[in-house]
Design a protein around this motif. Sequence first.
Motif, mmCIF file in Angstrom:
data_model
loop_
_atom_site.group_PDB
_atom_site.id
_atom_site.type_symbol
_atom_site.label_atom_id
_atom_site.label_comp_id
_atom_site.label_asym_id
_atom_site.label_seq_id
_atom_site.Cartn_x
_atom_site.Cartn_y
_atom_site.Cartn_z
ATOM 1 N N ALA A 94 -5.949 11.676 3.599
ATOM 2 C CA ALA A 94 -5.035 10.665 3.070
ATOM 3 C C ALA A 94 -5.663 10.002 1.853
ATOM 4 O O ALA A 94 -6.891 9.892 1.772
ATOM 5 C CB ALA A 94 -4.711 9.608 4.128
ATOM 6 N N ILE A 95 -4.809 9.590 0.942
ATOM 7 C CA ILE A 95 -5.217 8.767 -0.190
ATOM 8 C C ILE A 95 -4.429 7.469 -0.072
ATOM 9 O O ILE A 95 -3.198 7.497 0.030
ATOM 10 C CB ILE A 95 -4.927 9.454 -1.536
ATOM 11 C CG1 ILE A 95 -5.731 10.758 -1.663
ATOM 12 C CG2 ILE A 95 -5.248 8.504 -2.698
ATOM 13 C CD1 ILE A 95 -5.349 11.604 -2.855
ATOM 14 N N ILE A 96 -5.141 6.341 -0.071
ATOM 15 C CA ILE A 96 -4.504 5.033 0.065
ATOM 16 C C ILE A 96 -4.669 4.293 -1.254
ATOM 17 O O ILE A 96 -5.777 4.189 -1.777
ATOM 18 C CB ILE A 96 -5.135 4.209 1.216
ATOM 19 C CG1 ILE A 96 -4.980 4.953 2.546
ATOM 20 C CG2 ILE A 96 -4.466 2.844 1.321
ATOM 21 C CD1 ILE A 96 -6.124 5.811 2.909
ATOM 22 N N LYS A 97 -3.555 3.798 -1.778
ATOM 23 C CA LYS A 97 -3.561 3.102 -3.062
ATOM 24 C C LYS A 97 -3.033 1.687 -2.910
ATOM 25 O O LYS A 97 -2.147 1.437 -2.102
ATOM 26 C CB LYS A 97 -2.703 3.851 -4.086
ATOM 27 C CG LYS A 97 -3.294 5.193 -4.455
ATOM 28 C CD LYS A 97 -2.708 5.666 -5.761
ATOM 29 C CE LYS A 97 -3.498 6.778 -6.373
ATOM 30 N NZ LYS A 97 -4.615 6.379 -7.164
ATOM 31 N N ASP A 98 -3.584 0.789 -3.706
ATOM 32 C CA ASP A 98 -3.048 -0.560 -3.859
ATOM 33 C C ASP A 98 -1.844 -0.418 -4.785
ATOM 34 O O ASP A 98 -1.989 0.008 -5.934
ATOM 35 C CB ASP A 98 -4.116 -1.457 -4.470
ATOM 36 C CG ASP A 98 -3.624 -2.864 -4.730
ATOM 37 O OD1 ASP A 98 -2.550 -3.034 -5.357
ATOM 38 O OD2 ASP A 98 -4.330 -3.808 -4.352
ATOM 39 N N PHE B 125 0.827 -1.203 0.000
ATOM 40 C CA PHE B 125 0.000 0.000 0.000
ATOM 41 C C PHE B 125 0.859 1.250 0.000
ATOM 42 O O PHE B 125 1.912 1.303 0.636
ATOM 43 C CB PHE B 125 -0.969 -0.005 1.192
ATOM 44 C CG PHE B 125 -1.886 -1.183 1.151
ATOM 45 C CD1 PHE B 125 -2.999 -1.185 0.321
ATOM 46 C CD2 PHE B 125 -1.611 -2.317 1.885
ATOM 47 C CE1 PHE B 125 -3.825 -2.302 0.243
ATOM 48 C CE2 PHE B 125 -2.427 -3.441 1.819
ATOM 49 C CZ PHE B 125 -3.543 -3.433 0.992
ATOM 50 N N ALA B 126 0.375 2.262 -0.730
ATOM 51 C CA ALA B 126 1.058 3.544 -0.849
ATOM 52 C C ALA B 126 0.104 4.634 -0.374
ATOM 53 O O ALA B 126 -1.056 4.677 -0.797
ATOM 54 C CB ALA B 126 1.472 3.786 -2.298
ATOM 55 N N VAL B 127 0.595 5.504 0.514
ATOM 56 C CA VAL B 127 -0.256 6.524 1.128
ATOM 57 C C VAL B 127 0.361 7.895 0.921
ATOM 58 O O VAL B 127 1.551 8.097 1.154
ATOM 59 C CB VAL B 127 -0.424 6.255 2.649
ATOM 60 C CG1 VAL B 127 -1.273 7.337 3.301
ATOM 61 C CG2 VAL B 127 -1.012 4.869 2.890
ATOM 62 N N SER B 128 -0.478 8.825 0.509
ATOM 63 C CA SER B 128 -0.111 10.236 0.413
ATOM 64 C C SER B 128 -0.967 10.972 1.434
ATOM 65 O O SER B 128 -2.191 10.798 1.454
ATOM 66 C CB SER B 128 -0.394 10.727 -1.012
ATOM 67 O OG SER B 128 -0.150 12.099 -1.132
ATOM 68 N N THR B 129 -0.333 11.782 2.307
ATOM 69 C CA THR B 129 -1.104 12.430 3.370
ATOM 70 C C THR B 129 -0.551 13.809 3.718
ATOM 71 O O THR B 129 0.653 14.058 3.588
ATOM 72 C CB THR B 129 -1.141 11.564 4.644
ATOM 73 O OG1 THR B 129 -1.998 12.200 5.611
ATOM 74 C CG2 THR B 129 0.237 11.367 5.246
ATOM 75 N N ILE C 202 -7.866 2.804 -3.024
ATOM 76 C CA ILE C 202 -8.710 1.891 -2.253
ATOM 77 C C ILE C 202 -9.323 2.559 -1.028
ATOM 78 O O ILE C 202 -10.130 1.954 -0.335
ATOM 79 C CB ILE C 202 -7.944 0.620 -1.833
ATOM 80 C CG1 ILE C 202 -6.709 0.975 -1.024
ATOM 81 C CG2 ILE C 202 -7.572 -0.206 -3.055
ATOM 82 C CD1 ILE C 202 -6.090 -0.185 -0.299
ATOM 83 N N GLY C 203 -8.922 3.805 -0.775
ATOM 84 C CA GLY C 203 -9.500 4.522 0.349
ATOM 85 C C GLY C 203 -9.064 5.969 0.369
ATOM 86 O O GLY C 203 -8.023 6.318 -0.181
ATOM 87 N N GLN C 204 -9.913 6.805 0.986
ATOM 88 C CA GLN C 204 -9.577 8.209 1.167
ATOM 89 C C GLN C 204 -9.986 8.627 2.563
ATOM 90 O O GLN C 204 -10.980 8.132 3.103
ATOM 91 C CB GLN C 204 -10.293 9.072 0.136
ATOM 92 C CG GLN C 204 -9.678 8.949 -1.246
ATOM 93 C CD GLN C 204 -10.242 9.969 -2.209
ATOM 94 O OE1 GLN C 204 -11.259 9.725 -2.824
ATOM 95 N NE2 GLN C 204 -9.565 11.090 -2.322
ATOM 96 N N GLY C 205 -9.205 9.513 3.147
ATOM 97 C CA GLY C 205 -9.466 10.006 4.491
ATOM 98 C C GLY C 205 -8.643 9.255 5.522
ATOM 99 O O GLY C 205 -8.191 8.141 5.283
ATOM 100 N N LEU C 206 -8.459 9.871 6.667
ATOM 101 C CA LEU C 206 -7.656 9.257 7.727
ATOM 102 C C LEU C 206 -8.296 7.982 8.260
ATOM 103 O O LEU C 206 -7.597 7.041 8.646
ATOM 104 C CB LEU C 206 -7.413 10.251 8.863
ATOM 105 C CG LEU C 206 -6.571 11.473 8.498
ATOM 106 C CD1 LEU C 206 -6.430 12.392 9.714
ATOM 107 C CD2 LEU C 206 -5.202 11.073 7.963
#
Length: 170
Positions: free
Chosen positions: A112-116, A103-107, A123-127
């Motif tokens: 936050a943006i969470i990527k596979d 997983f790769a996270v930009s915050t 795959i997700g947004q927000g803390l």
Amino acid sequence: MIFDQVTDYITGKEIDNVGAEASRQIFEKFLVETKGYAKSDILVDVPLTVQFKGEDYPSVIDLIVSVEGRPFMAITCVAGSIGSYEREILAGARLVYDHIIPFAVSTDARNAIIKDTCTGKTIGQGLDAVPDHSKAQALLNEIKDTPFDPGKRSGEMIIYRSFNLEKINK
């Protein structure tokens, strides 16, 4: 130039309070106090050197979170638009080790943006979407270590270098 110093929450070392450092300190504390990771699960400023036109370009990945010794999330902490850094951290998560970090996270520590990392899909947004320690354990039990395609490595290095210019030679 003299900068204010802060004590890094994870390492306890004194560091310059420049750029996105305030965001990183907030996010480090969030990972430990809200998401249940141990400080020992989190590596700070993990070196990554990419090659471009025969030259080495040293940089760092802000944070790498591991669970039971297995890298789980590569994280970039930013002071600006987190969307501008998604591609950089994806490349970093693919390049830093022999296997892709899942997983790769930009915050910016507020969002936050969470990527596979394998698919590049969000795959997700927000803390709230940042997996806690228990969720990370469950996810890692289902994930096999995936090597990055060697044929794509040089292209990914170019992408990382292009998006990461402000951190190179920091």
